[in-house]
Design a protein around this motif. Structure first.
Motif, PDB file in Angstrom:
ATOM      1  N   ASN A   1      11.127  -5.222 -10.507  1.00 57.58           N
ATOM      2  CA  ASN A   1      11.371  -5.936  -9.497  1.00 57.58           C
ATOM      3  C   ASN A   1      11.073  -5.243  -8.151  1.00 57.58           C
ATOM      4  OD1 ASN A   1      12.593  -7.928 -10.704  1.00 57.58           O
ATOM      5  ND2 ASN A   1      14.601  -7.314 -10.728  1.00 57.58           N
ATOM      6  N   MET A   2      10.686  -3.725  -8.153  1.00 55.14           N
ATOM      7  CA  MET A   2      10.107  -3.004  -7.033  1.00 55.14           C
ATOM      8  C   MET A   2       8.928  -3.727  -6.243  1.00 55.14           C
ATOM      9  SD  MET A   2      10.740  -0.855  -4.909  1.00 55.14           S
ATOM     10  CE  MET A   2      12.119   0.407  -5.468  1.00 55.14           C
ATOM     11  N   LYS A   3       9.305  -3.893  -5.175  1.00 51.44           N
ATOM     12  CA  LYS A   3       8.091  -4.504  -4.146  1.00 51.44           C
ATOM     13  C   LYS A   3       8.464  -3.556  -2.949  1.00 51.44           C
ATOM     14  CE  LYS A   3       6.882  -7.688  -7.144  1.00 51.44           C
ATOM     15  NZ  LYS A   3       6.451  -7.189  -8.443  1.00 51.44           N
ATOM     16  N   ALA A   4       7.331  -3.969  -1.922  1.00 46.98           N
ATOM     17  CA  ALA A   4       7.687  -3.469  -0.661  1.00 46.98           C
ATOM     18  C   ALA A   4       8.879  -3.418   0.109  1.00 46.98           C
ATOM     19  CB  ALA A   4       6.341  -3.793   0.455  1.00 46.98           C
ATOM     20  N   PHE A   5       9.596  -4.652  -0.131  1.00 44.35           N
ATOM     21  CA  PHE A   5      10.848  -4.903   0.649  1.00 44.35           C
ATOM     22  C   PHE A   5      11.908  -4.022  -0.094  1.00 44.35           C
ATOM     23  CE2 PHE A   5      14.742  -7.023   1.067  1.00 44.35           C
ATOM     24  CZ  PHE A   5      14.868  -7.461   2.147  1.00 44.35           C
ATOM     25  N   GLY A   6      11.651  -3.896  -1.594  1.00 49.28           N
ATOM     26  CA  GLY A   6      12.597  -2.938  -1.995  1.00 49.28           C
ATOM     27  C   GLY A   6      12.576  -1.647  -1.848  1.00 49.28           C
TER      28      GLY A   6
ATOM     29  N   GLY B   1       0.849  -1.094   0.002  1.00 49.66           N
ATOM     30  CA  GLY B   1      -0.053   0.184  -0.103  1.00 49.66           C
ATOM     31  C   GLY B   1       0.851   1.124   0.087  1.00 49.66           C
ATOM     32  N   VAL B   2       2.057   1.412   0.664  1.00 51.01           N
ATOM     33  CA  VAL B   2       2.885   2.411   0.686  1.00 51.01           C
ATOM     34  C   VAL B   2       3.518   2.754  -0.646  1.00 51.01           C
ATOM     35  CG1 VAL B   2       5.073   3.182   1.729  1.00 51.01           C
ATOM     36  CG2 VAL B   2       3.174   2.003   3.224  1.00 51.01           C
ATOM     37  N   LEU B   3       3.898   1.463  -1.168  1.00 49.34           N
ATOM     38  CA  LEU B   3       4.604   1.562  -2.540  1.00 49.34           C
ATOM     39  C   LEU B   3       3.577   2.120  -3.609  1.00 49.34           C
ATOM     40  CD1 LEU B   3       6.662   0.871  -4.469  1.00 49.34           C
ATOM     41  CD2 LEU B   3       6.010  -1.401  -4.832  1.00 49.34           C
ATOM     42  N   GLU B   4       2.368   1.638  -3.602  1.00 47.88           N
ATOM     43  CA  GLU B   4       1.307   2.106  -4.376  1.00 47.88           C
ATOM     44  C   GLU B   4       0.993   3.604  -4.237  1.00 47.88           C
ATOM     45  OE1 GLU B   4      -1.180   2.147  -7.478  1.00 47.88           O
ATOM     46  OE2 GLU B   4       0.112   0.497  -6.781  1.00 47.88           O
ATOM     47  N   LYS B   5       1.010   3.981  -2.868  1.00 49.92           N
ATOM     48  CA  LYS B   5       0.883   5.407  -2.427  1.00 49.92           C
ATOM     49  C   LYS B   5       1.844   6.384  -3.113  1.00 49.92           C
ATOM     50  CE  LYS B   5       0.854   8.444   1.696  1.00 49.92           C
ATOM     51  NZ  LYS B   5       0.749   8.411   3.099  1.00 49.92           N
ATOM     52  N   LEU B   6       3.188   5.893  -3.209  1.00 51.38           N
ATOM     53  CA  LEU B   6       4.535   6.482  -3.846  1.00 51.38           C
ATOM     54  C   LEU B   6       4.200   6.683  -5.241  1.00 51.38           C
ATOM     55  CD1 LEU B   6       7.284   7.700  -3.691  1.00 51.38           C
ATOM     56  CD2 LEU B   6       8.093   5.333  -3.895  1.00 51.38           C
ATOM     57  N   LYS B   7       3.722   5.593  -5.800  1.00 48.39           N
ATOM     58  CA  LYS B   7       3.510   5.612  -7.437  1.00 48.39           C
ATOM     59  C   LYS B   7       2.527   6.794  -7.731  1.00 48.39           C
ATOM     60  CE  LYS B   7       4.921   0.575  -8.154  1.00 48.39           C
ATOM     61  NZ  LYS B   7       4.508  -0.456  -8.826  1.00 48.39           N
ATOM     62  N   LEU B   8       1.144   6.790  -6.896  1.00 50.22           N
ATOM     63  CA  LEU B   8       0.196   7.514  -7.181  1.00 50.22           C
ATOM     64  C   LEU B   8       0.800   8.874  -7.105  1.00 50.22           C
ATOM     65  CD1 LEU B   8      -2.741   5.788  -5.624  1.00 50.22           C
ATOM     66  CD2 LEU B   8      -2.350   6.146  -7.950  1.00 50.22           C
ATOM     67  N   ASN B   9       1.755   9.424  -5.974  1.00 54.72           N
ATOM     68  CA  ASN B   9       2.206  10.630  -5.592  1.00 54.72           C
ATOM     69  C   ASN B   9       3.001  11.073  -7.027  1.00 54.72           C
ATOM     70  OD1 ASN B   9       0.942  10.910  -3.340  1.00 54.72           O
ATOM     71  ND2 ASN B   9       2.790  10.382  -2.215  1.00 54.72           N
ATOM     72  N   VAL B  10       3.984  10.173  -7.436  1.00 56.72           N
ATOM     73  CA  VAL B  10       4.840  10.467  -8.571  1.00 56.72           C
ATOM     74  C   VAL B  10       4.220  10.797  -9.727  1.00 56.72           C
ATOM     75  CG1 VAL B  10       6.652   9.672  -9.948  1.00 56.72           C
ATOM     76  CG2 VAL B  10       6.995   9.349  -7.556  1.00 56.72           C
TER      77      VAL B  10
ATOM     78  N   HIS C   1      11.589  -0.342   1.253  1.00 53.12           N
ATOM     79  CA  HIS C   1      12.134  -0.314   2.401  1.00 53.12           C
ATOM     80  C   HIS C   1      13.676  -0.327   2.359  1.00 53.12           C
ATOM     81  CE1 HIS C   1      13.553  -1.756   6.326  1.00 53.12           C
ATOM     82  NE2 HIS C   1      12.622  -0.985   6.766  1.00 53.12           N
ATOM     83  N   GLN C   2      14.132  -1.006   1.466  1.00 49.09           N
ATOM     84  CA  GLN C   2      15.588  -0.862   1.252  1.00 49.09           C
ATOM     85  C   GLN C   2      15.972   0.603   0.618  1.00 49.09           C
ATOM     86  OE1 GLN C   2      17.782  -3.199   2.220  1.00 49.09           O
ATOM     87  NE2 GLN C   2      16.128  -4.045   3.097  1.00 49.09           N
ATOM     88  N   LEU C   3      15.117   1.167  -0.477  1.00 45.27           N
ATOM     89  CA  LEU C   3      15.235   2.317  -0.665  1.00 45.27           C
ATOM     90  C   LEU C   3      15.126   3.341   0.355  1.00 45.27           C
ATOM     91  CD1 LEU C   3      15.738   4.111  -3.397  1.00 45.27           C
ATOM     92  CD2 LEU C   3      13.185   4.041  -3.516  1.00 45.27           C
ATOM     93  N   ILE C   4      14.549   3.437   1.117  1.00 44.57           N
ATOM     94  CA  ILE C   4      14.125   4.434   2.239  1.00 44.57           C
ATOM     95  C   ILE C   4      15.474   4.336   3.134  1.00 44.57           C
ATOM     96  CG2 ILE C   4      12.893   4.725   4.278  1.00 44.57           C
ATOM     97  CD1 ILE C   4      10.356   3.830   2.738  1.00 44.57           C
ATOM     98  N   MET C   5      15.907   3.239   3.533  1.00 50.42           N
ATOM     99  CA  MET C   5      17.057   3.247   4.366  1.00 50.42           C
ATOM    100  C   MET C   5      18.257   3.650   3.794  1.00 50.42           C
ATOM    101  SD  MET C   5      15.736   2.004   7.061  1.00 50.42           S
ATOM    102  CE  MET C   5      17.136   1.857   7.966  1.00 50.42           C
ATOM    103  N   LEU C   6      18.252   3.409   2.425  1.00 47.33           N
ATOM    104  CA  LEU C   6      19.563   3.713   1.445  1.00 47.33           C
ATOM    105  C   LEU C   6      19.319   5.319   1.594  1.00 47.33           C
ATOM    106  CD1 LEU C   6      22.008   3.809  -0.462  1.00 47.33           C
ATOM    107  CD2 LEU C   6      20.141   3.542  -2.085  1.00 47.33           C
TER     108      LEU C   6
END
Length: 109
Positions: free
Chosen positions: A78-83, A43-52, A85-90
């Motif tokens: 390959n972008m999923k919720a796990f990815g 859901g968070v990934l979808e929110k980011l996609k909609l914002n962009v 999260h890794q992007l946010i941490m990076l």
């Protein structure tokens, strides 16, 4: 160039450039993205996609850096919720490193 793991087993990854991180910072794309529970899910990934999508559609001429970020990272197969999260941490680590580097630079007098 950075590489983030996009699944827990580590068999898939996504390359993230310095320009991608700068674009995330420029548009504040990760700010207030995650709810107070701190969980990054689909859901968070979808929110980011909609914002962009909203940002791109609101621009007369889409920013090529933002479009590049979308193609290379956010809408990557390959972008999923796990990815994400890794992007946010990076991004957090990158921003902290950037702040330390700026703070350590000698001032010109």
């Amino acid at each position: 160039m950075y590489r983030i793991q996009s699944n827990p087993s580590g068999t898939r990854s996504i390359e993230v450039s310095e320009e991608h991180l700068q674009t995330l910072e420029q548009y504040n794309l990760l700010q207030d993205l995650v709810d107070s529970n701190g969980i990054v899910d689909e859901g968070v990934l979808e929110k980011l996609k909609l914002n962009v999508r909203s940002i791109i559609h609101s621009q007369d001429t889409p920013d090529k850096d933002l479009v590049g970020l979308c193609i290379d990272v956010i809408f990557h197969d390959n972008m999923k919720a796990f990815g994400l999260h890794q992007l946010i941490m990076l991004f957090i680590n990158w921003r902290e490193t950037k702040k330390k580097t700026v703070a350590e630079e000698p001032t010109a007098e």
